[in-house]
Enzyme design. Sequence first.
Site, mmCIF file in Angstrom:
data_model
loop_
_atom_site.group_PDB
_atom_site.id
_atom_site.type_symbol
_atom_site.label_atom_id
_atom_site.label_comp_id
_atom_site.label_asym_id
_atom_site.label_seq_id
_atom_site.Cartn_x
_atom_site.Cartn_y
_atom_site.Cartn_z
ATOM 1 N N GLN A 151 46.937 155.104 71.622
ATOM 2 C CA GLN A 151 47.770 154.227 70.814
ATOM 3 C C GLN A 151 49.211 154.727 70.717
ATOM 4 O OE1 GLN A 151 46.052 153.096 67.004
ATOM 5 N NE2 GLN A 151 43.996 153.554 67.778
ATOM 6 N N CYS A 152 49.387 156.055 70.687
ATOM 7 C CA CYS A 152 50.728 156.637 70.610
ATOM 8 C C CYS A 152 51.327 156.772 71.999
ATOM 9 C CB CYS A 152 50.691 157.999 69.927
ATOM 10 S SG CYS A 152 50.069 157.952 68.231
ATOM 11 N N THR A 153 52.624 156.808 72.062
ATOM 12 C CA THR A 153 53.310 157.019 73.333
ATOM 13 C C THR A 153 53.352 158.519 73.603
ATOM 14 O OG1 THR A 153 54.674 155.082 72.898
ATOM 15 C CG2 THR A 153 55.402 156.560 74.649
ATOM 16 N N LEU A 172 43.574 157.683 69.419
ATOM 17 C CA LEU A 172 44.914 157.946 68.900
ATOM 18 C C LEU A 172 45.897 158.278 70.011
ATOM 19 C CD1 LEU A 172 46.745 158.272 66.438
ATOM 20 C CD2 LEU A 172 46.026 160.667 66.310
#
Length: 715
Positions: A573-575, A570
Amino acid sequence: MAQEEKSRSGRGSSSSTILQFVPFNSLADEGFWHRLSSLKLNKYGIDDSPIPITGFYAPCSHSQVSNHLTLLAESLPIGENDQSSMPAFSRGNRNRCPVPGTLYNTNTLEAFHALDKKSLLKEEANKIWEDIHTGRAVEDSAVLSRFLLISFADLKNWSFHYWFAFPALVLDPPATLVESKRASEWFTPEEVKSVSVACNGWRNSSLTADVPFFFISIASNSHATIRHLKDWEACQADNQKVLFGFYDPCHEKDPGWPLRNFLALISSRWNLKSVHFLCYRESRGFADMELSLVIEALITAPQGLNDRQLVPNAVGWEKNKNKYVSRCINLAKSMDPTRLAESAADLNLKLMRWRAMPSLNLDKLSSVKCLLIGAGTLGCQVARMLMAWGVRKITLLDNGRVAMSNPLRQSLYTLDDCLNGGDFKAFAAAKSLKRIFPAVEAKGEVMAIPMPGHPVTNQEEKSVVDDCSRLYDLVDSHDAVFLLTDTRESRWLPTLLCASANKITITAALGFDSFLVMRHGPGPFSSAHAKTSSVDMDNLTLSDKGGKRLGCYFCNDVVAPTDSTANRTLDQQCTVTRPGLAPIASSLAVELFVSILHHPDGMFAEGDITNSTSSSGSSEPPLGILPHQIRGSLFQFSQMTLVGHSSNSCTACCDTVVSEYRKKGIEFLLQAINHPTYLEDLTGLTELKKSANSFNLNWDDEKDDYDDDDDCVEI
């Protein structure tokens, strides 16, 4: 009203010449009418009682332009409960000498025309006369310049009928002119210097800067002192020159209107017959003795001058094109709140053009069309910065919805945007921009960007083709494109389209504590990128001498973009970035874009690095250097500028890729999307990697060779 006219003749040394005066001119700012409208609608209603207001003026500051008595928004009262509340403003502003006035705002146009103007003028003159006899005019000399304003506000059509009056007491017989000279000619050189210093000191003090009437005493040693009117006795020392000074708003050869009531005060209170006046004027904020006048006048005290009940006649209604008629101004356009917001928003930009950046092109900024691909942390910040620079046409493209985690870092969203599954970011961002600034032409586009490494099924193919066509139309209809997405592969298709269409392209990308901001070079088939530069060849850096175009975001890669989200946790995947990083990168992206617009070579400008000389010639671009890449690190709080030229094997902007796209169109795009190695095969990267893998270097043999080398010297 014969004495109200300014005479153009009769100047000279004859004592029979009547002293003439230049009338006051008025100027009511649009903000004044807007605030009056608001008070009328929300507070005053049909109450037409007189309203105390404040006007502002300053000494003349230009040899060919007189200053006006000006009304601003703050000229009106701020009290919520009492209509008689006085306006609030800060004292000590050298450019705003406050003058008390009275406003009569009628409810109908008929009532406006029916006002007894003679009686109203007489009433204000009575106040001035009363102030002279009670001594208030000595304590607060600004009351000598009281004024009157009558008006009717047509709020349905946003038109305003108005008429100013500047009451002046008429001396009978009138004062006569003995002598009028430039102050620089009347004073000795030593006195000129001393009086200038004294006046500058008076004007620079917050206690006296806005006090418009005063005394000047000059001792025998030429030392000048300025005092308040109440200090008259202190000016009576022997062998001193004494002049009455006042801030003269007029630039002409006759004194300004404020002198009229000053004469009445002097004659009534001190019973003087022969008086010298300094008509004080300035240039560039300093005393100007060339522009200022010294006038000697004779005053014959009329009968009843000391009678408080015997008020002299008064004149003072302002002329409109040499006629005694009212004025009318229509603010239907500017009084609209949206237009007022636009005017206020442009204020800072317009002030830039005064001194800091005269070449700032506001028309270019307001007309340029910007496409923001990505409406997340970067997209929100970039949109706001573009509006601050005067950009008025912004399109935001995103297919995501606003999540609960977004509003803290993505400045255009609130909790309401997250409810019920979340609004689409593109629509919510455009709506938020319009709430912030109603004049912006903001719109949202919800769509997914087709990406290499994300293959599509036959059922999905039509949707992808439609998305490609839609993105092509969006890029084609905009002047500049900002790539602000959070994956590498989502930038590929926009980069290709921009290279083919030769659009200004700005990329901003974030790491955890580092960022990249860069401008893409022109497309490979742009005729302008090969043009020769006008700079001296000796001053070109090595990297510039090849005349290569600047690279794009993908030019330094040796692999094609692929799916960067597969098999990621996660946090991958997130910035995940430091919160302060996005505002920094976004601001730099917009500043880079504005610099491109104002550079003589535009997007074809060569890349500058820190401390480099401008590549556009001998004169620097108005906003400084124009870098190609800006890389920064919050970990080290550092930033550097780099230059990278285009690659012949770039998977997004090289001539091979762009040519293939132009030749095959959607067939090429589907190949790139569905086949991971297609772009590498097309550009030769596959062969390059094979060659690199087949190249064997025997480090042991090399080491032995060096060991046996008799010429090797150990250092």
